[in-house]
Design an enzyme around this catalytic site. Sequence first.
Site, short mmCIF file in Angstrom:
data_model
loop_
_atom_site.label_atom_id
_atom_site.label_comp_id
_atom_site.label_asym_id
_atom_site.label_seq_id
_atom_site.Cartn_x
_atom_site.Cartn_y
_atom_site.Cartn_z
CD GLU A 209 4.05 -10.35 -12.42
OE1 GLU A 209 3.72 -11.03 -11.42
OE2 GLU A 209 4.47 -10.86 -13.46
CB CYS A 243 2.51 -10.29 -4.02
SG CYS A 243 4.06 -10.87 -4.72
P1 NAD Z 1 -1.36 -0.50 -5.45
O1 NAD Z 1 -2.16 -1.16 -6.50
O2 NAD Z 1 -2.03 0.29 -4.41
O3 NAD Z 1 -0.25 0.46 -6.09
C1 NAD Z 1 0.59 0.04 -7.12
C2 NAD Z 1 0.89 1.21 -8.02
O4 NAD Z 1 -0.30 1.67 -8.61
C3 NAD Z 1 1.53 2.39 -7.32
O5 NAD Z 1 2.64 2.83 -8.07
C4 NAD Z 1 0.43 3.43 -7.28
O6 NAD Z 1 0.93 4.74 -7.42
C5 NAD Z 1 -0.42 3.08 -8.48
N1 NAD Z 1 -1.83 3.39 -8.27
C6 NAD Z 1 -2.52 3.31 -7.11
N2 NAD Z 1 -3.80 3.67 -7.30
C7 NAD Z 1 -3.93 3.99 -8.59
C8 NAD Z 1 -5.01 4.46 -9.40
N3 NAD Z 1 -6.23 4.64 -8.89
N4 NAD Z 1 -4.78 4.68 -10.70
C9 NAD Z 1 -3.55 4.49 -11.22
N5 NAD Z 1 -2.50 4.06 -10.51
C10 NAD Z 1 -2.67 3.82 -9.21
O7 NAD Z 1 -0.56 -1.73 -4.89
P2 NAD Z 1 0.32 -1.73 -3.65
O8 NAD Z 1 -0.55 -1.37 -2.49
O9 NAD Z 1 1.57 -0.96 -3.91
O10 NAD Z 1 0.69 -3.27 -3.54
C11 NAD Z 1 -0.13 -4.18 -2.90
C12 NAD Z 1 -0.78 -5.13 -3.86
O11 NAD Z 1 0.09 -5.48 -4.90
C13 NAD Z 1 -1.16 -6.44 -3.19
O12 NAD Z 1 -2.40 -6.86 -3.69
C14 NAD Z 1 -0.08 -7.39 -3.63
O13 NAD Z 1 -0.44 -8.72 -3.61
C15 NAD Z 1 0.21 -6.89 -5.00
N6 NAD Z 1 1.56 -7.24 -5.37
C16 NAD Z 1 1.76 -8.12 -6.36
C17 NAD Z 1 3.04 -8.50 -6.69
C18 NAD Z 1 3.31 -9.48 -7.79
O14 NAD Z 1 4.47 -9.59 -8.16
N7 NAD Z 1 2.33 -10.16 -8.32
C19 NAD Z 1 4.11 -7.96 -6.00
C20 NAD Z 1 3.86 -7.05 -5.00
C21 NAD Z 1 2.59 -6.68 -4.69
#
Ligand code: NAD
Length: 494
Positions: A209, A243
């Site tokens: 997602e 998002c």
């Molecule tokens: P993120 O990708 O930074 O983090 C999400 C998760 O990934 C966290 O639990 C984090 O600990 C983990 N993570 C971060 N870096 C990592 C790595 N290098 N390796 C493994 N795991 C890692 O996302 P965010 O900043 O929490 O959210 C923002 C993004 O998410 C935006 O792009 C937004 O559009 C998207 N988003 C999408 C939805 C959807 O339903 N499609 C919903 C909310 C947010």
Amino acid sequence: MAYSEIVQNLRAAFDSGKTRNVGFREKQLQNLMRMYEENHTEMARALASDLRKHKQEAYVMEIDYLMNDLRSIILNLRDWVQPKKPEKTIVNMMDGVFIYNDPYGVALVIGAWNYPLQLTLAPVAAAIAAGNCVVIKPSEVSPACSKFIANTVPKYLDQDCYRVVEGGVKETTELLQQKFDYIFFTGANRIGKIIHKACSENLTPCTLELGGKSPCYIDSSADIAIATRRILWGKFINAGQTCIAPDYILCSKDIQEQFLKEAKSILKEWYGENPKHSPDLCRIINQQHFKRLSGLLKGANVAIGGDVDSADNYIAPTILTNVKSEDPVMQDEIFGPILPILVVENANDAIKFINARDKPLALYIFSTNEAVRNLIIANTSAGGMCINDVLGHFAVESLPFGGVGPSGMGAYHGKYGFDTFTHKKSCLIKDFNAVGEKLASSRYPPYSDGKLSFLSTVLKKRRSISLKCVPYLFIFGLGVASTLIVNCLRDDNK
Ligand code: NAD
């Protein structure tokens, strides 16, 4: 406990068959509901601590959402788990044809920080409903919500089957080295690629997602006053950290002027003379994101807003005009309270603009002109669409929610969530009926032109004959069977 041990224990619990029991799943889902009922105040407090989220946003967008979603899962679960009997063709008329809803096994759910409770716990409910054991990894970027999940979930859910693991990049990287049967990730596109790569190591199926720049096209047939109100709400709720927030607007110069005029008075009505003092505006999650967002304002043409306060992670609701596609604000998902307007001549220009970029998670159209709407719907691709409103499609539980291409893969919500965490196991059940065996005997060697012709005819016809024709097929089958039996008897007598 080492992650390998956690996953091993969950696998042992799954293998024991505990989560295959639907009554057990129902009990866990009811416990989750009790967790929400008994802790909603604490949930709202955690959201306020992480994002300065107002109580109204906390309840409408997260707590009530989670409870309604769960209510529907509990209500429908007994129906969803039933094996499905798909339509049969002539070839399998006498057989049992089933699709069993099989849990994958041990699932990993990785949450995001922007709706830190909803985006972590809604997929968890779907995974439980489908009969999986689950490792729950909330986002470390929203620490109060992560702590709430880590402290509270163990008090309500079976600890043999559901475990919370807190942590950031290091911990998630280590977790991803374990072998899971399903991974459900919500987060940025860039991290989605890391997750997908880790999944490919073990050929683990996954749902991603992700995000992206969701466009919003407004044409002159729209009610601009209402459209502006709806767009601003969807953009500035959660301080734009949504998002599916409208990322940018595409409209004509004339619509832009009307939009700005409406926007000025609506923002004043909602947030007062100085939005910084409004209790209804969230804050940017941390300094890193604050710096990224305030950087986007440098050199930009600010039509409304533009105030920032680094000490408070505050960025005012901001609208930019004279924006070019090469500007920094148009390169990546904004994910903050900054709304650029780009001028286009008409719907065809908007379509060209949208199609020249990554497929978005959401696409919005404000128009009462059906031809314009149909033109855009038919000629663009997006995870989901909402016409004459924003965000609303997310809350329709009969609609699958997910991205397409760079904005994600797979979908959930309602029954789609159950299906996401369920392997659809096909099963054909035959018996040892002598007539059936005789009918099918053409498949066995020695092969002949006669057998080939018979098989080709049957296989060709199978698609065009549905079960509605069963009575006729039965008579036809009897005819074929009796002819075959007579021929056999003749052969035997020779
Ligand atoms: P993120 O990708 O930074 O983090 C999400 C998760 O990934 C966290 O639990 C984090 O600990 C983990 N993570 C971060 N870096 C990592 C790595 N290098 N390796 C493994 N795991 C890692 O996302 P965010 O900043 O929490 O959210 C923002 C993004 O998410 C935006 O792009 C937004 O559009 C998207 N988003 C999408 C939805 C959807 O339903 N499609 C919903 C909310 C947010």
